[in-house]
Write an enzyme that holds these catalytic residues in place. Structure first.
Site: not given
Ligand code: DMJ
Length: 628
Positions: A255, A388, A522
């Site tokens: 993060e 992902d 997304e």
């Molecule tokens: C974001 O922090 C980033 O896109 C991450 O890859 C996945 N989750 C959140 C948004 O949903």
């Protein structure tokens, strides 16, 4: 009156006095003698002064006395050849030299004019690179020990107004939404990580330990590309004065990397402000101890002060997570280029090495990997949460390397093939989805997070091996349609966290704990990519539907809030304005209603938090941020 011939000699030669005078002392002179003496003396002084003024180059002499520093400067510029130009011989030599230099310059100019423009440009670039290298060689580092870098803004940092009036208006509306989100954060939660828009106070997630200001750093580039420069300056000022990484607390390496390192890197590349480069490198260095494991696969959590790392207690047998250790590559490659320290790049290239040595079940990458043994944990595969952005970064590593990272390219297209074969399915009514794989069994569920895959597959379609480009574009369009359905089939017209294709439902959340919407980007991200590649107006329409739903159900007086159940008749707020709402959701919406040359894909790749990073050109290795 005296006749001329009788003038006594003594008047002209006072100190040779008359023979009969006893004393030669001037005190014994008569008044007239004294007067004449004074006249002669003052005439002498005047002559001397005149000489100073009228002698050649007297101005230099004076300036040496009265204007000391400018005289020194003049001498420095004229150099040794002209310092003794007073004599006639030296003048000749000087003239000859000037003539020679002149002729030489003329010849060089003639030579240059005969060269092709490309060659001239390359010569200039080579000269510039040489100067940069020399300054680095001489220890040309700034106060923070960073190498000198000549900043060049990559193309498309800001964009022109859209031609069509409706699009222009919609884009302006999104900017207004950003202003509301930002102003509310500033007013009620300035300096905290996030805003609680209903209770109008700060909110701090433990993902960032004691690091503060996640929303500020995450929003920087969005403010810049929307040309909200006053706000951008206030954010910059906060970063300069208050962003502090010296905290004794545990952070999520992933993060902190995607939001803070990514946000700072983008802010640097967009604005050229050194403070962002400095802060990004400082934070990157603080993350390096996370790689101290037997395999070099980093820990998920790290105490920034002690440098001690560990993994999430819930992760299969102490494993690290694919989407976490696999989502450092883009930022770390840029950190190496901006710091001159190869360690960042080495760390992420080693992750690839470890992965390539491992046997992959059906060609798939399990989400869990033990950093001590280097073995897979539980065989759970997902293109949504836990997996992902690992896939996203393989493709983008290749694109960001100006398509030179062949290893990243191969890993991406091989993985996508395995996903297509094992995870991608079509529902009874023709909706394509990407399921999750648990030890060979499929769970027919797709996460909101998985919806980014539409954009990713579209972005990679052009480079697909064989003749799969068209096929992959179709897959991307089908995923976009499915994700749009997941929104359209709710009451609030916002998508649930996860939706299922079993028990007689399609694209609908059936479990209460999967019905929430936390302002995630997304689905809109995929609309933006699909719009850029197809210009099919439906993507802008779908994006606009989302804008209306956000305005209706998530906007509150104190900002924007997530909602707990998208199938409820009215919103139940979760009271969090996620920092990625400003970093991603609003940025992708804005770009969806912008022209294609705003952050164009040939020059920029977006990290997984939508922070744009420039492509590193293969032919300009000495100039890290130059892309054109
Ligand atoms: C974001 O922090 C980033 O896109 C991450 O890859 C996945 N989750 C959140 C948004 O949903």
């Amino acid at each position: 009156p005296h006749p001329k011939g009788k003038m006594p000699v003594a008047t002209l030669l006072p100190f040779t006095a008359t023979p009969n005078r006893k004393s030669a002392s001037p005190t014994s002179f008569r008044l007239t003698e004294k007067f004449i003496l004074l006249l002669v003396f003052s005439a002498f002084i005047t002559l001397c002064f005149g000489a100073i003024f009228f002698l050649p180059d007297s101005s230099k002499l004076l300036s040496g006395v009265f204007f000391h520093s400018s005289a020194v400067e003049t001498n420095t510029h004229t150099g040794p050849d002209s310092s003794d130009a007073g004599s006639a011989g030296n003048d000749d030599r000087l003239l000859a030299k000037i003539k020679k230099d002149h002729e030489k310059a003329l010849l060089e100019a003639k030579d240059t004019l005969q060269k092709l423009p490309d060659v001239i440009q390359n010569d200039i670039l080579a000269d510039k690179a040489k100067v940069t290298k020399e300054s680095m060689g001489k220890g040309g580092k700034d106060g923070n020990n960073l190498p000198f870098i000549e900043y060049h803004r990559p193309p498309g940092a800001t964009g022109l107004e859209p031609q069509d009036p409706e699009t222009r208006e919609r884009r302006a509306k999104i900017k207004e939404m950003m202003k509301h989100a930002w102003d509310s954060y500033k007013r009620y939660a300035w300096g905290s990580n996030e805003l609680r828009p209903v209770s109008k106070q700060g909110h701090s997630s433990n993902l960032f330990g004691d690091i503060k200001g996640a929303t500020i750093v995450d929003a920087l580039d969005t403010l810049y590309i929307m040309e909200m420069f006053e706000e951008f300056d206030a954010a910059t000022d906060w970063v300069e004065k208050s962003l502090d990484f010296n905290v004794n607390a545990e952070v999520s390496v992933f993060e902190v990397n995607i939001r803070f390192v990514g946000g700072l890197l983008s802010a640097y590349y967009l604005s050229g402000k050194e403070v962002f480069r400095r802060k990004a490198v400082e934070l990157g260095e603080k993350l390096l101890p996370a790689f101290k494991t037997p395999t070099g696969i980093p820990w998920a959590l790290l105490n920034l002060k002690s440098g001690i790392g560990r993994n999430w207690p819930w992760a299969s047998g102490g494993s690290s997570i694919l989407a976490e250790y696999g989502t450092l590559h883009l930022e770390f490659m840029h950190l190496s280029r901006l710091s001159g320290n190869p360690e960042f790049a080495q760390k992420v290239m080693n992750i690839r090495k470890v992965l390539n040595r491992l046997e992959k079940p059906q060609g798939l990458y399990p989400n869990y990997l033990n950093p001590n043994s280097g073995q897979w944990g539980q065989h759970h595969v997902s293109v949504g949460g836990l997996g992902d952005s690992f896939y996203e970064y393989l493709l983008k590593a290749w694109l960001m390397s100006d398509k030179t990272d062949e290893e990243g390219k191969k890993m991406y297209y091989d993985a996508l093939q395995a996903i297509e074969t094992n995870l991608m399915r079509k529902s009874t009514n023709g909706l394509t989805y990407i399921a999750e794989w648990k030890g060979g069994l499929l769970e027919h569920k797709m996460g909101h997070l998985t919806c980014f895959a539409g954009g990713m597959i579209a972005l990679g379609a052009d480079g697909a091996p064989g003749d799969k480009t068209g096929h992959q574009m179709e897959q991307a369009a089908e995923i976009a349609r499915t994700c749009h359905e997941s929104y359209a089939r709710t009451t609030l017209k916002l998508g649930p966290e996860a939706f299922r294709f079993d028990g007689g439902v399609e694209a609908i959340a059936t479990r209460q704990n999967e019905k929430y919407f936390i302002l995630r980007p997304e689905v809109i991200e995929t609309y933006m990519y699909m719009w850029r590649f197809t210009h099919d107006p439906k993507y802008r329409e779908w994006g606009w539907e989302a804008v209306q739903a956000l305005e209706q159900h998530c906007r509150v007086e104190g900002g924007y809030s997530g909602v707990r159940d998208v199938y409820a008749s009215s919103p139940n707020y979760d009271d969090v304005q996620q920092s990625f709402y400003l970093a991603e959701t609003l940025k992708y919406l804005y770009l969806l209603f912008s022209e294609d040359d705003h952050l164009p894909f040939e020059h920029w790749v977006f990290n997984t938090e939508a922070h744009p990073l420039p492509v590193i050109r293969k032919d300009k290795t000495d100039r890290p941020n130059e892309v054109e």
